[in-house]
Design an enzyme around this catalytic site. Structure first.
Site, PDB file in Angstrom:
ATOM      1  N   SER A 259     -16.520  51.837  51.204  1.00  0.00           N
ATOM      2  CA  SER A 259     -15.184  51.884  50.589  1.00  0.00           C
ATOM      3  C   SER A 259     -14.487  50.534  50.714  1.00  0.00           C
ATOM      4  CB  SER A 259     -14.339  52.944  51.294  1.00  0.00           C
ATOM      5  OG  SER A 259     -14.026  52.490  52.596  1.00  0.00           O
ATOM      6  N   LYS A 260     -13.394  50.429  49.997  1.00  0.00           N
ATOM      7  CA  LYS A 260     -12.573  49.221  50.045  1.00  0.00           C
ATOM      8  C   LYS A 260     -12.125  48.961  51.487  1.00  0.00           C
ATOM      9  CE  LYS A 260      -8.081  48.760  48.558  1.00  0.00           C
ATOM     10  NZ  LYS A 260      -7.028  49.199  47.675  1.00  0.00           N
ATOM     11  N   ARG A 261     -11.797  50.043  52.185  1.00  0.00           N
ATOM     12  CA  ARG A 261     -11.328  49.905  53.572  1.00  0.00           C
ATOM     13  C   ARG A 261     -12.392  49.329  54.505  1.00  0.00           C
ATOM     14  NH1 ARG A 261      -8.715  54.383  56.707  1.00  0.00           N
ATOM     15  NH2 ARG A 261      -8.918  52.691  58.191  1.00  0.00           N
ATOM     16  N   GLU A 264     -12.236  45.696  54.079  1.00  0.00           N
ATOM     17  CA  GLU A 264     -11.036  45.111  54.697  1.00  0.00           C
ATOM     18  C   GLU A 264     -11.190  45.044  56.217  1.00  0.00           C
ATOM     19  OE1 GLU A 264      -7.715  46.335  51.333  1.00  0.00           O
ATOM     20  OE2 GLU A 264      -8.172  47.718  52.967  1.00  0.00           O
TER      21      GLU A 264
END
Ligand code: GLU
Length: 496
Positions: A259-261, A264
């Site tokens: 995921s994007k998280r 990050e």
């Protein structure tokens, strides 16, 4: 029959690398089979539409050299290629299904449906609008024909697929094999929404048929929808295309989809290009598109041998979708970087100099010097962004960070640097310099390695880095001597 495949993203934000991999496999399948690669924008969900994402998708595909043969920008004979521009086509097709008794109008209010859901929950059942209960609702199967006609102009309605009960739905996926589902487990899915827009399922099937898609290649998250799609094909009496559902891209560690998280949290990109202010992409982190494509091809596909480096052209000829694995493919940023490193090593100095990063950082050097600098540091590059850290020493004097001389203070650094002044004043030719240093170190019983340590810190500010004598040659005599002077001062200041 011509091979026709499509990449059908929804413009709901930037393109995730999972989507880019789907585009890549479609592109490769088309090329391998002399087919056509189509981009279709699935933008019927007004609530999820995000401004700018269609342009982003187009740009990302172009950056990766996956240019569609047909699509909103390329054009083609099967357009329009944006679903929002195909409303009339869906309208005509849904009417056909209603006429044939394969779909029906439903006027149920949200309240009525919520109540039915609550009642089912209360009895420990999952609510499913279908053959077992559709006659209890307000729809064109329960209302008089005249009444239905009247309501159509006055009340909001949806159109549902009429799923036949007690049937086995059989669908075929070339990666997963045969999938069998009881039709009683599939509800009467909405095909047309009350805003007059088709749902994803309906538009997707209609378009795949009308665009003569021969093989649908998409992410595994759509596998559960396959039986429903099969039912829609059957309702029209259309032949189904071939299907291939690609395995999920998994988080680097633990369970679940990347995921994007995750990006990050761990500091790696999950989008090909920068999106908005904050989200940096693979491009901005210094990936070459060829390397990213190579890495993505290996996420879920195995060539059956040890080969890991494939140009796009090589992939076009090699990739065989029977080598696609069933299980999820774990994302590994270090591996992606390693592949990028290989591509950077295979690039010429001139090519690296012409990259955005290279030209920006080295524009105040003449080309010959810039090429020499790149040749010297090339094998230390994993990302183009490393160019910054690796070239810095050529345009920025070292600042002799606190403690950098500590280990050398007992090893006569001032004496060494004083002598280096003389040696360098005689010339900077690499070999002569080395020999002179060697001879002096022997004469003074100072190990050559120790001499080189003081020398390196004086020039670079730290103990690691590329070949020191080549660095000095590139810097030139006056800069080298200036740095030695500055280094001597910094040692003297420490001793005060
Ligand atoms: N619009 C869907 C998506 O964005 C496409 C799924 C498909 O390829 O059928 O994932």
């Amino acid at each position: 029959m011509t091979t026709r495949v499509r990449f059908a993203p929804s413009p709901t934000g930037p393109l995730h690398i999972g989507g880019l991999r789907t585009a890549l496999f479609n592109y490769l399948f088309a090329k391998k089979n002399n087919g056509v690669f189509i981009l279709r924008v699935e933008d019927t969900d007004q609530h999820r539409y995000v401004e700018g994402s269609e342009e982003y998708i187009q740009k990302a595909l172009e950056w990766c050299h996956l240019v569609p043969d047909e699509g909103p920008v390329s054009g083609g004979d099967f357009g329009p290629y944006r679903q929002s521009e195909r409303k009339q086509i869906y309208q005509k097709h849904i009417e056909l299904l209603v006429e044939r008794g394969k779909a029906y109008y439903a006027f149920d209010s949200n309240e009525a449906l919520d109540q039915a859901r609550k009642d089912a929950d209360g009895q420990g059942n999952t609510f499913r609008y279908g053959a077992s209960n559709r006659m209890n609702f307000r729809n064109s199967l329960t209302l008089e024909a005249e009444e239905t006609k009247n309501l159509l102009g006055k009340e909001p309605f949806v159109i549902r697929l009429k799923v036949e009960p007690n049937k086995e739905v059989v669908a075929q996926d070339d990666i997963r094999g045969t999938i069998r589902v009881e039709s009683n487990n599939i509800d009467d899915k909405i095909l047309m929404k009350s805003d007059g827009m088709p749902t994803y399922h309906f538009a997707n099937v209609v378009d795949d048929h009308l665009m003569q898609i021969s093989c649908v290649i998409r992410g595994e998250e759509w596998l559960p929808s396959l039986p429903l799609h099969q039912l829609i094909y059957d309702a029209f009496g259309w032949e189904t295309p071939q299907f291939m559902h690609l395995p999920l891209i998994l988080k680097p560690k633990g369970k679940g989809k990347l995921s994007k998280r995750d990006g990050e949290k761990e500091g790696f990109p999950v989008f090909p290009l920068q999106w908005g202010e904050g989200l940096v992409g693979f491009k901005e982190r210094g990936f070459l598109p060829e390397a990213l494509i190579n890495y993505l091809a290996l996420l879920g596909w195995n060539p059956g041998n040890d080969q890991e480096l494939f140009s796009l052209e090589a992939l076009e000829n090699t990739i065989d979708l029977s080598g696609v694995q069933k299980g999820g493919a774990r994302f590994d940023f270090e591996k992606a970087k390693w592949i990028n490193h290989q591509y950077l090593q295979n690039s010429t100095e001139q090519q690296l100099l012409e990259t955005e990063e290279g030209s920006k950082l080295l524009d105040h050097f003449d080309t010959e010097t810039a090429v020499k600098i790149i040749a010297l540091i090339k094998d230390r590059l994993y990302l183009l962004e490393d160019l910054k850290t690796e070239t810095q020493l050529f345009y920025q004097e070292p600042d002799y960070a606190h403690g950098v001389w500590d280990k050398l203070l007992q090893k006569q650094p001032l004496k060494i640097l004083g002598q280096l002044d003389h040696i360098i004043a005689d010339g900077l030719d690499g070999n002569a310099l080395k020999e002179a240093c060697f001879a002096w170190s022997k004469e003074n019983e100072i190990p050559f390695g120790v001499l080189m340590q003081s020398f390196r810190i004086a020039i670079v500010g730290k103990l690691a880095g590329p070949d020191l004598l080549t660095i000095c040659e590139i810097l030139g005599k006056s800069v080298t001597l200036k740095r030695i002077e500055k280094a001597k001062l910094s040692i003297i200041n420490l001793n005060l």
